[in-house]
Design a protein around this motif. Structure first.
Motif, PDB file in Angstrom:
ATOM      1  N   GLY A 146       2.661  17.126  -0.785  1.00 52.41           N
ATOM      2  CA  GLY A 146       1.595  16.227  -1.195  1.00 52.41           C
ATOM      3  C   GLY A 146       1.972  14.759  -1.108  1.00 52.41           C
ATOM      4  N   GLY A 147       3.256  14.449  -0.901  1.00 48.78           N
ATOM      5  CA  GLY A 147       3.694  13.057  -0.747  1.00 48.78           C
ATOM      6  C   GLY A 147       3.394  12.168  -1.934  1.00 48.78           C
ATOM      7  N   PRO A 148       3.740  12.560  -3.168  1.00 48.53           N
ATOM      8  CA  PRO A 148       3.345  11.765  -4.344  1.00 48.53           C
ATOM      9  C   PRO A 148       3.970  10.380  -4.405  1.00 48.53           C
ATOM     10  CG  PRO A 148       4.905  13.484  -4.962  1.00 48.53           C
ATOM     11  CD  PRO A 148       4.510  13.760  -3.553  1.00 48.53           C
ATOM     12  N   VAL A 149       5.212  10.227  -3.941  1.00 46.51           N
ATOM     13  CA  VAL A 149       5.864   8.919  -4.023  1.00 46.51           C
ATOM     14  C   VAL A 149       5.222   7.938  -3.040  1.00 46.51           C
ATOM     15  CG1 VAL A 149       8.039   7.670  -3.771  1.00 46.51           C
ATOM     16  CG2 VAL A 149       8.028   9.956  -4.791  1.00 46.51           C
ATOM     17  N   THR A 150       4.947   8.411  -1.832  1.00 42.64           N
ATOM     18  CA  THR A 150       4.268   7.555  -0.856  1.00 42.64           C
ATOM     19  C   THR A 150       2.906   7.123  -1.387  1.00 42.64           C
ATOM     20  OG1 THR A 150       5.388   8.680   0.972  1.00 42.64           O
ATOM     21  CG2 THR A 150       3.395   7.421   1.506  1.00 42.64           C
ATOM     22  N   LEU A 151       2.185   8.051  -1.991  1.00 44.38           N
ATOM     23  CA  LEU A 151       0.879   7.719  -2.558  1.00 44.38           C
ATOM     24  C   LEU A 151       1.023   6.688  -3.671  1.00 44.38           C
ATOM     25  CD1 LEU A 151      -2.157   8.162  -2.830  1.00 44.38           C
ATOM     26  CD2 LEU A 151      -1.673  10.121  -4.323  1.00 44.38           C
ATOM     27  N   ALA A 152       2.030   6.856  -4.520  1.00 45.61           N
ATOM     28  CA  ALA A 152       2.244   5.894  -5.606  1.00 45.61           C
ATOM     29  C   ALA A 152       2.536   4.505  -5.053  1.00 45.61           C
ATOM     30  CB  ALA A 152       3.388   6.363  -6.494  1.00 45.61           C
ATOM     31  N   LEU A 153       3.333   4.421  -4.004  1.00 50.39           N
ATOM     32  CA  LEU A 153       3.644   3.127  -3.391  1.00 50.39           C
ATOM     33  C   LEU A 153       2.389   2.455  -2.842  1.00 50.39           C
ATOM     34  CD1 LEU A 153       6.964   4.023  -1.532  1.00 50.39           C
ATOM     35  CD2 LEU A 153       6.727   2.475  -3.483  1.00 50.39           C
ATOM     36  N   ARG A 154       1.455   3.239  -2.355  1.00 53.45           N
ATOM     37  CA  ARG A 154       0.202   2.681  -1.843  1.00 53.45           C
ATOM     38  C   ARG A 154      -0.753   2.280  -2.958  1.00 53.45           C
ATOM     39  NH1 ARG A 154      -1.864   6.229   3.360  1.00 53.45           N
ATOM     40  NH2 ARG A 154       0.048   6.109   4.614  1.00 53.45           N
ATOM     41  N   ALA A 155      -0.722   3.031  -4.045  1.00 57.29           N
ATOM     42  CA  ALA A 155      -1.712   2.824  -5.102  1.00 57.29           C
ATOM     43  C   ALA A 155      -1.291   1.776  -6.125  1.00 57.29           C
ATOM     44  CB  ALA A 155      -1.987   4.152  -5.815  1.00 57.29           C
ATOM     45  N   LEU A 156       0.017   1.605  -6.343  1.00 58.10           N
ATOM     46  CA  LEU A 156       0.479   0.679  -7.368  1.00 58.10           C
ATOM     47  C   LEU A 156       0.262  -0.772  -6.956  1.00 58.10           C
ATOM     48  CD1 LEU A 156       3.863   2.335  -8.393  1.00 58.10           C
ATOM     49  CD2 LEU A 156       1.842   2.088  -9.845  1.00 58.10           C
ATOM     50  N   PRO A 157       0.109  -1.658  -7.926  1.00 61.81           N
ATOM     51  CA  PRO A 157       0.123  -3.103  -7.608  1.00 61.81           C
ATOM     52  C   PRO A 157       1.461  -3.484  -6.980  1.00 61.81           C
ATOM     53  CG  PRO A 157      -0.631  -2.709  -9.859  1.00 61.81           C
ATOM     54  CD  PRO A 157      -0.114  -1.403  -9.357  1.00 61.81           C
ATOM     55  N   VAL A 158       1.510  -4.658  -6.370  1.00 63.56           N
ATOM     56  CA  VAL A 158       2.711  -5.072  -5.645  1.00 63.56           C
ATOM     57  C   VAL A 158       3.947  -5.027  -6.541  1.00 63.56           C
ATOM     58  CG1 VAL A 158       3.821  -6.973  -4.434  1.00 63.56           C
ATOM     59  CG2 VAL A 158       1.398  -6.483  -4.037  1.00 63.56           C
ATOM     60  N   THR A 159       3.808  -5.540  -7.754  1.00 68.35           N
ATOM     61  CA  THR A 159       4.960  -5.560  -8.664  1.00 68.35           C
ATOM     62  C   THR A 159       5.446  -4.155  -8.971  1.00 68.35           C
ATOM     63  OG1 THR A 159       4.150  -7.605  -9.678  1.00 68.35           O
ATOM     64  CG2 THR A 159       5.794  -6.330 -10.901  1.00 68.35           C
ATOM     65  N   GLY A 160       4.520  -3.266  -9.272  1.00 71.01           N
ATOM     66  CA  GLY A 160       4.887  -1.890  -9.571  1.00 71.01           C
ATOM     67  C   GLY A 160       5.508  -1.185  -8.380  1.00 71.01           C
ATOM     68  N   ALA A 161       4.966  -1.431  -7.188  1.00 65.50           N
ATOM     69  CA  ALA A 161       5.515  -0.817  -5.982  1.00 65.50           C
ATOM     70  C   ALA A 161       6.934  -1.299  -5.716  1.00 65.50           C
ATOM     71  CB  ALA A 161       4.607  -1.109  -4.789  1.00 65.50           C
ATOM     72  N   ARG A 162       7.187  -2.588  -5.977  1.00 69.41           N
ATOM     73  CA  ARG A 162       8.541  -3.119  -5.772  1.00 69.41           C
ATOM     74  C   ARG A 162       9.526  -2.495  -6.755  1.00 69.41           C
ATOM     75  NH1 ARG A 162       7.040  -9.553  -4.923  1.00 69.41           N
ATOM     76  NH2 ARG A 162       6.369  -9.376  -2.731  1.00 69.41           N
ATOM     77  N   ARG A 163       9.088  -2.310  -7.989  1.00 70.14           N
ATOM     78  CA  ARG A 163       9.964  -1.678  -8.972  1.00 70.14           C
ATOM     79  C   ARG A 163      10.287  -0.246  -8.562  1.00 70.14           C
ATOM     80  NH1 ARG A 163       6.842  -3.726 -14.475  1.00 70.14           N
ATOM     81  NH2 ARG A 163       7.629  -5.898 -14.430  1.00 70.14           N
ATOM     82  N   LEU A 164       9.281   0.487  -8.105  1.00 67.39           N
ATOM     83  CA  LEU A 164       9.506   1.851  -7.648  1.00 67.39           C
ATOM     84  C   LEU A 164      10.447   1.871  -6.445  1.00 67.39           C
ATOM     85  CD1 LEU A 164       8.970   4.862  -7.785  1.00 67.39           C
ATOM     86  CD2 LEU A 164       6.834   4.494  -6.527  1.00 67.39           C
ATOM     87  N   SER A 165      10.290   0.910  -5.550  1.00 72.91           N
ATOM     88  CA  SER A 165      11.174   0.829  -4.380  1.00 72.91           C
ATOM     89  C   SER A 165      12.620   0.588  -4.802  1.00 72.91           C
ATOM     90  CB  SER A 165      10.711  -0.292  -3.443  1.00 72.91           C
ATOM     91  OG  SER A 165       9.439  -0.018  -2.906  1.00 72.91           O
ATOM     92  N   ARG A 166      12.814  -0.223  -5.838  1.00 71.25           N
ATOM     93  CA  ARG A 166      14.180  -0.455  -6.319  1.00 71.25           C
ATOM     94  C   ARG A 166      14.780   0.832  -6.885  1.00 71.25           C
ATOM     95  NH1 ARG A 166      12.088  -5.596  -7.963  1.00 71.25           N
ATOM     96  NH2 ARG A 166      11.650  -4.817 -10.060  1.00 71.25           N
ATOM     97  N   VAL A 167      13.961   1.604  -7.583  1.00 72.13           N
ATOM     98  CA  VAL A 167      14.438   2.889  -8.099  1.00 72.13           C
ATOM     99  C   VAL A 167      14.831   3.820  -6.952  1.00 72.13           C
ATOM    100  CG1 VAL A 167      13.766   4.977  -9.358  1.00 72.13           C
ATOM    101  CG2 VAL A 167      13.097   2.727 -10.225  1.00 72.13           C
ATOM    102  N   LEU A 168      14.028   3.817  -5.892  1.00 75.93           N
ATOM    103  CA  LEU A 168      14.310   4.681  -4.747  1.00 75.93           C
ATOM    104  C   LEU A 168      15.612   4.300  -4.054  1.00 75.93           C
ATOM    105  CD1 LEU A 168      10.731   4.925  -3.197  1.00 75.93           C
ATOM    106  CD2 LEU A 168      11.948   6.692  -4.475  1.00 75.93           C
ATOM    107  N   ARG A 169      16.020   3.035  -4.195  1.00 72.21           N
ATOM    108  CA  ARG A 169      17.260   2.578  -3.560  1.00 72.21           C
ATOM    109  C   ARG A 169      18.451   2.609  -4.515  1.00 72.21           C
ATOM    110  NH1 ARG A 169      13.657  -1.508  -1.680  1.00 72.21           N
ATOM    111  NH2 ARG A 169      14.528  -2.961  -3.205  1.00 72.21           N
TER     112      ARG A 169
END
Length: 273
Positions: free
Chosen positions: A94-117
């Motif tokens: 279902g690709g939940p993380v990719t969907l979250a990156l698309r749906a979150l505001p820019v700030t939230g998406a950046r925070r999630l990206s930092r967690v992924l790294r």
């Protein structure tokens, strides 16, 4: 009666299972809507996979199968396959993380990206680590008195079910996930780990078939062990097909497939794009 749960354990899972499933479905649907509002469509196939995964995992802990599993090892093992293998695979597709990156505001998406790294996620997403957490957890469950303890204590049972689902999700995500990861190992590496994990799962099933589970009565345990063996092989075969499909599509129509088999592609990758 083979291994009846205390009533508290059954009630706890029967209530929390559907609640968690509905929350997951609602959160995913809201994320799809948010993504579309930003002008980014979302494949229906991924939404269907997530929905099927939520329903499959919920069916393993609530409803007729969960009730039957209190008196039948065969039903218990069917629940194990749904909660720990098939359900997680569907959720990952279902690709939940990719969907979250698309749906979150820019700030939230950046925070999630930092967690992924982050370093912890790099460790957890090593195929060998994910395999040990997944299959190793099953050995701990069925080769020690942990399962009997989980049946006797609702809190322990809840933690065991959560681990089975999350470890299965992590293993499927590392093997065939569409979502970005800190790194992605090559096809040969993934297939070697998958074969070893399959072997460990099969040895455990054979052990249960031959020796039973001493802390609890056996009854139809041989039939349950057979279901664990053949059902686990079927899901792992599907994983292997998806791993090979990712390699095939990554190689395209050129003569570079051997290169992709030997060496992983740089950067975060998914299975099907």
């Amino acid at each position: 009666m083979t291994h009846e749960h205390p009533a508290g354990t059954v009630d706890l899972l029967a209530v929390l299972g559907p609640v968690v499933g509905l929350v997951a479905l609602a959160a995913y649907a809201l994320a799809v809507v948010a993504s579309r509002r930003r002008g980014r469509s979302w494949p229906l196939s991924r939404s269907l996979a997530w929905t099927a995964g939520c329903l499959t995992a919920t069916a393993a802990v609530s409803g007729p199968l969960a009730t039957a599993s209190t008196m039948s090892w065969t039903a218990h093992m069917a629940g194990h396959l749904l909660l720990g293998m098939l359900g997680p695979l569907l959720l990952v597709l279902g690709g939940p993380v990719t969907l979250a990156l698309r749906a979150l505001p820019v700030t939230g998406a950046r925070r999630l990206s930092r967690v992924l790294r982050s370093r912890p996620l790099r460790v957890l997403t090593e195929p060998s680590v994910a395999a040990v957490l997944d299959v190793g957890g099953l050995w701990l469950l069925y080769a020690t008195p942990l399962l009997a303890l989980a049946h006797a204590h609702p809190g322990v049972g809840l933690l065991v079910h959560a681990h089975v689902l999350l470890a299965g999700h992590l293993f499927s995500a590392v093997m065939v996930g569409r979502d970005p990861l800190p790194h992605r190992r090559g096809t040969r590496h993934l297939l070697v780990v998958l074969v070893l994990a399959l072997a460990a799962h099969d040895v455990l099933a054979k052990r249960l078939y031959a020796y039973g589970y001493a802390p609890m009565s056996m009854a139809d345990l041989p039939q349950g062990a057979q279901l664990m063996y053949y059902g686990g092989d079927a899901v792992d075969l599907l994983l292997a097909v998806l791993v090979c499909l990712r390699w095939y599509r990554a190689g395209g129509r050129s003569g570079q497939r051997q290169l992709h088999l030997e060496r992983p592609r740089p950067g975060p990758q998914g299975v099907l794009g």
